[in-house]
Design an enzyme around this catalytic site. Structure first.
Site, mmCIF file in Angstrom:
data_model
loop_
_atom_site.group_PDB
_atom_site.id
_atom_site.type_symbol
_atom_site.label_atom_id
_atom_site.label_comp_id
_atom_site.label_asym_id
_atom_site.label_seq_id
_atom_site.Cartn_x
_atom_site.Cartn_y
_atom_site.Cartn_z
ATOM 1 N N ASN A 11 8.483 35.991 18.212
ATOM 2 C CA ASN A 11 9.398 36.867 18.960
ATOM 3 C C ASN A 11 9.468 36.285 20.364
ATOM 4 O O ASN A 11 8.537 36.414 21.150
ATOM 5 C CB ASN A 11 8.820 38.281 18.962
ATOM 6 C CG ASN A 11 9.756 39.346 19.472
ATOM 7 O OD1 ASN A 11 9.327 40.463 19.733
ATOM 8 N ND2 ASN A 11 11.038 39.061 19.615
ATOM 9 N N ASN A 60 18.143 42.387 26.112
ATOM 10 C CA ASN A 60 18.315 41.819 24.784
ATOM 11 C C ASN A 60 19.311 40.671 24.808
ATOM 12 O O ASN A 60 20.045 40.479 25.789
ATOM 13 C CB ASN A 60 18.800 42.896 23.809
ATOM 14 C CG ASN A 60 17.774 43.981 23.581
ATOM 15 O OD1 ASN A 60 16.584 43.698 23.460
ATOM 16 N ND2 ASN A 60 18.220 45.226 23.529
ATOM 17 N N CYS A 69 9.313 46.703 25.453
ATOM 18 C CA CYS A 69 9.158 45.759 24.344
ATOM 19 C C CYS A 69 7.691 45.384 24.241
ATOM 20 O O CYS A 69 7.091 44.920 25.221
ATOM 21 C CB CYS A 69 10.018 44.520 24.592
ATOM 22 S SG CYS A 69 9.764 43.198 23.397
ATOM 23 N N GLY A 70 7.108 45.589 23.059
ATOM 24 C CA GLY A 70 5.678 45.318 22.879
ATOM 25 C C GLY A 70 5.320 43.859 23.041
ATOM 26 O O GLY A 70 4.456 43.490 23.850
ATOM 27 N N ASN A 71 5.964 42.972 22.289
ATOM 28 C CA ASN A 71 5.670 41.548 22.407
ATOM 29 C C ASN A 71 6.096 41.012 23.770
ATOM 30 O O ASN A 71 5.425 40.160 24.355
ATOM 31 C CB ASN A 71 6.364 40.767 21.288
ATOM 32 C CG ASN A 71 5.631 40.887 19.973
ATOM 33 O OD1 ASN A 71 4.415 40.995 19.924
ATOM 34 N ND2 ASN A 71 6.378 40.884 18.877
ATOM 35 N N HIS A 160 12.906 53.644 16.800
ATOM 36 C CA HIS A 160 12.652 52.854 15.586
ATOM 37 C C HIS A 160 12.887 53.719 14.359
ATOM 38 O O HIS A 160 12.546 54.905 14.347
ATOM 39 C CB HIS A 160 11.208 52.325 15.565
ATOM 40 C CG HIS A 160 11.014 51.103 16.393
ATOM 41 N ND1 HIS A 160 11.217 49.828 15.918
ATOM 42 C CD2 HIS A 160 10.651 50.973 17.696
ATOM 43 C CE1 HIS A 160 10.981 48.960 16.885
ATOM 44 N NE2 HIS A 160 10.636 49.628 17.970
ATOM 45 N N GLU A 209 16.324 44.122 14.931
ATOM 46 C CA GLU A 209 16.183 44.651 16.276
ATOM 47 C C GLU A 209 17.531 45.011 16.873
ATOM 48 O O GLU A 209 18.486 44.230 16.809
ATOM 49 C CB GLU A 209 15.464 43.625 17.160
ATOM 50 C CG GLU A 209 14.913 44.208 18.437
ATOM 51 C CD GLU A 209 13.923 43.285 19.121
ATOM 52 O OE1 GLU A 209 13.830 43.364 20.358
ATOM 53 O OE2 GLU A 209 13.244 42.489 18.439
ATOM 54 N N CYS A 218 8.086 41.997 16.123
ATOM 55 C CA CYS A 218 8.473 43.056 17.059
ATOM 56 C C CYS A 218 7.254 43.922 17.321
ATOM 57 O O CYS A 218 6.726 44.552 16.400
ATOM 58 C CB CYS A 218 9.616 43.883 16.483
ATOM 59 S SG CYS A 218 10.123 45.263 17.535
ATOM 60 N N GLY A 221 7.966 47.648 17.077
ATOM 61 C CA GLY A 221 8.209 47.874 15.654
ATOM 62 C C GLY A 221 6.918 47.912 14.855
ATOM 63 O O GLY A 221 6.780 48.701 13.912
#
Length: 274
Positions: A11, A60, A69-71, A160, A209, A218, A221
């Site tokens: 990612n 994005n 955004c986690g990553n 999500h 996404e 993700c 996610g």
């Protein structure tokens, strides 16, 4: 303009420091293009914060600004720590979804992995948001082009929607993902996570996404999928989430907080003419 390319399990993100008189939405569209730009799932912008150690903005590939955004947050933490912008191994990062708390794990001066506090899951339909008479949208049957799918929606920083499947068929994901993402059920759109349960402690997922398309991984996610799996009794609350390029650990604790852990990498640095 100088930039850094980073990724968490594929990612991938372009990281830049704040610039004046720049339309970041337009810049994200240009830079994230994999044929005519650098190529990435998103653009991360490092900005000063008045309420935390640093501020992260994420755009994005289609130019839309995401809440979190986690990553991306894990890549962001590695970037600011290794450059001395934030000198704490536990830092506070301001996002549109609130303040998140990444912790970096360092070996020989380099950040090898990052654990980030992702907040608590939100199940209230009107806060996700989902157009529904139900207070929560869990395992709800939804007809899409004549076929019924059971969908579970929640917010982990961003919306999500989880679909449990027997196999992660990429053609099916590419066909169904955008239909759910842009369904009238979701006024702000939704990320769509296709989840295959392996056992009580392992799931495999692919994410369509919002504003990006099919991604290799993700972070939010992974969290949403792990929580949905636990809520429906399919797994324990601590789950290994497997992607094509590796796995992330999601811990959903008794106090309702979620933690996401995994490796991050810097790919290269460069300059591009705007």
């Amino acid at each position: 303009m100088k930039f850094t390319k980073m990724h968490g399990l594929g990612n991938d993100f372009i990281v830049i420091e704040a610039r004046e008189n720049v339309d970041y939405s337009e810049l994200a569209i240009k830079l994230c293009d994999r044929h005519f730009g650098i190529g990435a799932d998103g653009l991360l912008v490092v900005e000063p914060s008045g309420i935390a150690d640093i501020r992260m903005r994420i755009f994005n590939a289609d130019g839309s600004e995401a809440e979190m955004c986690g990553n991306g947050s894990r890549c962001f933490a590695k970037y600011v720590y290794e450059r001395g912008i934030v000198k704490k191994e536990k830092m506070a990062v301001e996002t549109l979804a609130g303040v998140i708390m990444p912790e970096v794990f360092v070996e020989n001066g380099k950040v090898e992995s990052v654990k980030v506090y992702m907040g608590s899951p939100i199940f209230e339909a009107n806060k996700i948001p989902v157009k529904s008479d139900k207070q929560k949208f869990i395992n709800e049957p939804v007809k899409i082009e004549g076929k019924v799918y059971k969908l579970t929606s929640l917010r982990v920083g961003v919306p999500h929607t989880i679909v449990f499947v027997e196999s992660l068929d990429e053609n099916m994901i590419k066909e169904l993902g955008p239909k759910i993402e842009k369904s009238s059920l979701f006024p702000q759109g939704t990320n769509v996570d296709f989840v295959k349960v392996e056992d009580k402690e392992n799931i495999s997922i692919r994410t369509w996404e919002r504003g990006v398309g099919l991604t290799l991984a993700c972070g939010s996610g992974a969290c949403a999928s792990a929580v949905a799996s636990a809520v429906l009794g399919k797994t324990e609350q601590n789950v290994n989430v497997h992607f094509k390029a590796g796995k992330l650990l999601v811990e959903w604790l008794e106090d309702n907080s979620i933690y996401l852990s995994g490796s991050v990498e810097e790919v290269f640095r460069g300059e591009i003419e705007l």
